[in-house]
Design a protein around this motif. Structure first.
Motif, mmCIF file in Angstrom:
data_model
loop_
_atom_site.group_PDB
_atom_site.id
_atom_site.type_symbol
_atom_site.label_atom_id
_atom_site.label_comp_id
_atom_site.label_asym_id
_atom_site.label_seq_id
_atom_site.Cartn_x
_atom_site.Cartn_y
_atom_site.Cartn_z
ATOM 1 N N LEU A 1 4.513 0.450 10.654
ATOM 2 C CA LEU A 1 3.095 1.026 10.699
ATOM 3 C C LEU A 1 2.340 -0.239 10.944
ATOM 4 C CD1 LEU A 1 3.482 2.618 7.203
ATOM 5 C CD2 LEU A 1 2.738 3.635 9.214
ATOM 6 N N PHE B 1 0.751 -1.257 -0.126
ATOM 7 C CA PHE B 1 0.148 -0.018 0.047
ATOM 8 C C PHE B 1 0.873 1.368 0.048
ATOM 9 C CE2 PHE B 1 1.202 0.909 4.353
ATOM 10 C CZ PHE B 1 1.354 -0.315 4.819
ATOM 11 N N GLU C 1 0.005 4.647 -1.757
ATOM 12 C CA GLU C 1 -1.230 5.264 -1.408
ATOM 13 C C GLU C 1 -1.108 6.010 -0.060
ATOM 14 O OE1 GLU C 1 -1.424 2.040 -2.275
ATOM 15 O OE2 GLU C 1 -1.653 2.504 -4.651
ATOM 16 N N LYS C 2 -0.406 5.330 0.740
ATOM 17 C CA LYS C 2 -0.319 5.991 2.072
ATOM 18 C C LYS C 2 0.588 7.283 2.200
ATOM 19 C CE LYS C 2 -0.149 4.447 6.913
ATOM 20 N NZ LYS C 2 -1.681 4.620 7.080
ATOM 21 N N GLU C 3 -0.011 8.331 3.205
ATOM 22 C CA GLU C 3 0.880 9.647 3.470
ATOM 23 C C GLU C 3 0.654 9.650 4.721
ATOM 24 O OE1 GLU C 3 1.441 13.742 0.869
ATOM 25 O OE2 GLU C 3 -0.601 13.542 2.319
ATOM 26 N N VAL C 4 1.904 10.188 5.442
ATOM 27 C CA VAL C 4 1.593 10.579 6.754
ATOM 28 C C VAL C 4 2.567 11.866 6.944
ATOM 29 C CG1 VAL C 4 1.729 7.982 7.488
ATOM 30 C CG2 VAL C 4 4.214 9.314 7.244
ATOM 31 N N GLU D 1 -0.043 9.482 11.830
ATOM 32 C CA GLU D 1 -0.988 9.042 10.607
ATOM 33 C C GLU D 1 -1.683 10.339 10.547
ATOM 34 O OE1 GLU D 1 -2.694 5.408 11.331
ATOM 35 O OE2 GLU D 1 -0.594 4.281 11.153
ATOM 36 N N ALA E 1 4.865 10.597 1.511
ATOM 37 C CA ALA E 1 4.309 9.303 1.167
ATOM 38 C C ALA E 1 5.323 8.224 1.599
ATOM 39 C CB ALA E 1 4.213 9.162 -0.323
#
Length: 337
Positions: free
Chosen positions: A335, A31, A34-37, A154, A239
């Motif tokens: 994560l 993933f 698509e994931k951003e923090v 997050e 990202a």
């Protein structure tokens, strides 16, 4: 405003924020794209409840018949974490007195955790001549404090990850965590790392600014939630990358004050099959960071590492024979906790 309270703390939590601890095997991130923090990199002051009362020493209780130390007589040891007394759950130092008052003065069972195992002993509390209260003759603590680095927050949930390794108890295993309070802090001094000796960041707690609560201490770090009132506008977003690769990267960390800076490093080796939180080897190449710290020092644990602008992990260990080098944990192992 409450008066600002500042307390100088060593950046080494209990058994050390940079201790070598086990972690799960590498898990690639499907993933990642698509994931951003929100990136961390800022120091934070941790006060972590131990979910028990740990014996740090013994003392004699003065009774009408003389002095005695009931805990020693029962075979308890320094480092034992008291979990219950006479069937009453002990979660803090204050609970010991409450338990003694509840059970009376008779012989009672005390349950402790010792080197990862539960041990029971029979203890006869001593009646203190001055107060008339039952005493065990122990010196205890119920929390540990220190400073580490936040890795990420997050978006949406504001769940954070930090350190990249566990805070260990006396047995070298992850310390059982009750409730942990997280405060803002400021780095005020640096002890440079040298060959054979780890360096250290030193800082002050800004005790009037609690920013988060921790609820988990595991092999991948300390986790919890930032308060919704925390100002996220100054934080950088990034990202999440799939995995590290050998080559240029950057370390995002704070060695002065409260604001992180970006420093150049190289990823020199990647071990996808590592069954610990040593998923890759990094080397500090930034001249400014080398001049200030000598490389990686205690207190940088949890500092996020970026490659191609994406978060790929965090620093966790330093090489004692070469402070410019250290290990990092893959972000995929952090994560999801």
């Amino acid at each position: 405003m409450h008066k600002l309270k500042r307390t100088i703390w060593s950046l080494l939590l209990a058994a050390g924020l940079l201790a070598a601890l086990a972690a799960p095997a590498w898990q690639p991130l499907a993933f990642a794209a698509e994931k951003e923090v929100y990136l961390g990199g800022m120091p934070a002051g941790f006060t972590l409840g131990m979910d028990g009362a740990q014996i740090v020493g013994f003392c004699e209780v003065l009774t009408k018949e003389g002095t005695r130390s009931p805990a020693k007589e029962a075979g308890l040891e320094a480092g034992d974490l008291i979990l219950s007394l006479g069937g009453v759950r002990v979660r803090s130092a204050a609970d010991i007195d409450a338990a003694l008052a509840a059970v009376g003065g008779g012989r009672e069972e005390v349950v402790v955790r010792r080197k990862g195992e539960r041990v029971s002993a029979s203890v006869q509390p001593a009646c203190d001549a001055a107060s008339g209260r039952g005493k065990l003759g122990v010196l205890v603590r119920d929390s540990v404090s220190g400073i580490g680095t936040v890795t990420y927050i997050e978006t949406g949930s504001l769940r954070f990850g930090s350190l990249g390794h566990a805070v260990a108890g006396e047995d070298g295993k992850s310390m059982d965590l009750g409730r942990g309070d997280i405060f803002r802090c400021s780095i005020v001094d640096v002890v440079r790392g040298e060959r054979g000796r780890a360096g250290e960041l030193k800082g002050v707690f800004l005790n009037d600014r609690k920013v988060a609560v921790a609820d988990k201490n595991c092999e991948q770090g300390i986790y919890g939630y930032f308060d919704r009132s925390y100002d996220l506008t100054a934080l950088r977003r990034a990202a999440v990358g799939a995995q590290a690769r050998p080559g240029a990267a950057t370390l995002y960390t704070t060695v002065d004050g409260v604001a992180p800076r970006e420093y150049a490093i190289d990823i020199v080796k990647v071990d996808e099959g590592s069954r610990s939180n040593r998923n890759f080897v990094l080397k500090v190449t930034d001249a400014a960071l080398l001049a200030d710290t000598g490389g990686i020092v205690q207190g940088m644990s949890g500092s996020p590492i970026l490659q191609d602008g994406k978060l790929i992990g965090a620093v966790t260990h330093v090489f004692l024979n070469d402070p410019a080098r250290g290990y990092g944990i893959a972000i995929g192992n952090m994560l999801g906790n």
